[in-house]
Design a protein around this motif. Sequence first.
Motif, mmCIF file in Angstrom:
data_model
loop_
_atom_site.group_PDB
_atom_site.id
_atom_site.type_symbol
_atom_site.label_atom_id
_atom_site.label_comp_id
_atom_site.label_asym_id
_atom_site.label_seq_id
_atom_site.Cartn_x
_atom_site.Cartn_y
_atom_site.Cartn_z
ATOM 1 N N GLU A 65 0.819 -1.216 0.000
ATOM 2 C CA GLU A 65 0.000 0.000 0.000
ATOM 3 C C GLU A 65 0.853 1.266 0.000
ATOM 4 O O GLU A 65 0.387 2.351 -0.360
ATOM 5 C CB GLU A 65 -0.949 0.000 1.205
ATOM 6 N N LYS A 105 -3.854 -5.920 -9.756
ATOM 7 C CA LYS A 105 -4.211 -4.991 -8.677
ATOM 8 C C LYS A 105 -5.314 -4.044 -9.120
ATOM 9 O O LYS A 105 -5.268 -3.481 -10.220
ATOM 10 C CB LYS A 105 -2.972 -4.205 -8.257
ATOM 11 N N LYS A 146 -7.573 -0.517 -8.797
ATOM 12 C CA LYS A 146 -7.217 0.891 -8.605
ATOM 13 C C LYS A 146 -7.900 1.457 -7.363
ATOM 14 O O LYS A 146 -9.081 1.202 -7.114
ATOM 15 C CB LYS A 146 -7.629 1.698 -9.838
ATOM 16 N N LYS A 147 -7.154 2.237 -6.602
ATOM 17 C CA LYS A 147 -7.718 2.908 -5.424
ATOM 18 C C LYS A 147 -8.418 4.184 -5.872
ATOM 19 O O LYS A 147 -7.797 5.080 -6.441
ATOM 20 C CB LYS A 147 -6.614 3.243 -4.423
ATOM 21 N N ARG A 178 -12.283 0.590 -4.236
ATOM 22 C CA ARG A 178 -11.355 0.111 -5.250
ATOM 23 C C ARG A 178 -12.171 -0.264 -6.483
ATOM 24 O O ARG A 178 -13.321 -0.707 -6.373
ATOM 25 C CB ARG A 178 -10.584 -1.122 -4.764
#
Length: 590
Positions: free
Chosen positions: A110, A520, A522-523, A529
Amino acid sequence: MKTNQFIFTLVLLTLCCSTTLKACTIFCGKDEKGHVWAGNNEDGFFNFKTYLNVFPKTGDSKYGYYTLSYDSPKNGANQNAEGGMNEAGLFFDFNALDASRKEYPVKDLEKKKSFPGGDKEIYAHMMGNFERVEEVVAFFAEYWFDIGFNTAQMHLADKYGSFAMIGPSGSRIIKNEKYQVSTNFSICANDETYGCWRFPIATEKLENNPISLKTFTDVCQATAQSDFIYTMYSNVQNLNTGEIWFYYALDYENAYHTTLKELLSKGKKSYLISSLFENNALNNILKTLEEDGIDVALAQFKNYDLSKKQKDGVLAILAESVADKANNYEAYPFVQEFLNVDPERRSLQTYMATRQYFNGDIAGAIETIYTYKKLVPDTSMDVPRLIRRFQGDYDEDWNTEIELNGYQDAKYVVVQGFDRNMGNILFKRDGKWVGKFKLEPGIHNYSFFVDGKQVFDSKTPIKTINSVFSEESFDAHQLFVGMSEDAYRTTIRVKVPHKDDVVHIAGNQKNLTNWNSILKMKKTGDYEREITLDLHFPAVFKFTRGTWLSEAIVKGNETKTDGFYEPLTIDLDYTSKVFEIMNWEDKLSD
């Protein structure tokens, strides 16, 4: 329901650094003159397409370098590079971690950033600009890959005598040590070696012998693998002088010796590693097989004066990679020779039975399958299905018909892309080759092999399929079983329980990485997310923290099978539902 068991097994078989299952032995050490040496055995399913790629320095870089790659030179210029060395004396290579025993979430993920140039530019930046392992460790403390690198570790050395390891669970730097060895266990997590037989051999040789070319070659030879997993090539380099020695296909008597300076003087170029060895036994037998046929090639193999390990390894490669995987039924004597050594090799027994069938010996083909079943009673071979196929019957409850038009004079036709355990042969019916198969739901890419040559059907569309992991592509016919042929632009959103949660998504198709937990999301907010992908429906997937030992517990989806949560599914009726992760199932400490 077997869904979760299948998913987990598939992941264990496919996850490693980027592309290929590897079990490498990597080591480095400092000699009495202060020179630093590095060595590597490149181990995996044998691949004839391995490359040495050379990159002179440019206006944007400080150093020239070389990399190693599978399948294509392109993979030596992106995130799929397998290792390399630069002019500054910096070396790197990779071990796959033992994912079947333990996986690791990326530590402090993170806090890490995506590299501005993207994943594919990371190694070019590293090798073009860094000279010390400390620089590499600092770089990966700040940046990480958007996709991948959660079941591999990077082994590093520099000409100043510093050694380092970087993996999902952290990093370490050691100085003033004689050597460093890594195999397939997480050194940064301080795990045991899981009984890896190669690690103590390499350690003992480096501990009790002077660091030198001879010792490093001895380590390569002593830890080389020659059964199922093969040492395709070995490379030894002196990081201070830039000298490099390559060994190919288990031959440690005849090296290809060069220098990085010499390679760079020839400009940007890629070399097929096998082409560097004109007199290698494997290369010579392959040439004879192509020019003079199987009888002469087999006699040549038997007359070679090779060590037992090299001879057994070359035979296994000829049986599995030349005869079996390439659907070359003319090369069957190599398979016969190998089965005299290892009669329990399931794929080769299937190969032999199929060859018998195409030669008209149907009774012999059936007997081969039954004999193998007696030899290995708990085999995963689908014996009833194969027997039906050899008796001229299609799969029961078939749902897919495959056709190849033409080729009426062919000796044999098989489908490449389906599990051979299904009996992937086609029958000659009504002027074409036909097969009817019971296929599982999913997207199936396939082609045909006619008398050992890959072909495509003239009446079936050919599609270019892009790789999940790299810029590579291949041509294939494509089948959609139980899934939409069209892909739909879809955004998947999820709420998370903690602000620092990093969420990965994995699912049942290429854009969902075919169940590799490396993609992964995306934030988009403290607790939000999302990811937008082109998906075929139904899309089946799960959320993880980058390891299958830390699955998401999703609200409304708390049912477990075989210890794993049921996957989530969206279809054409999906209307941007927001999934909610209540917590994480954490098996990391089990």
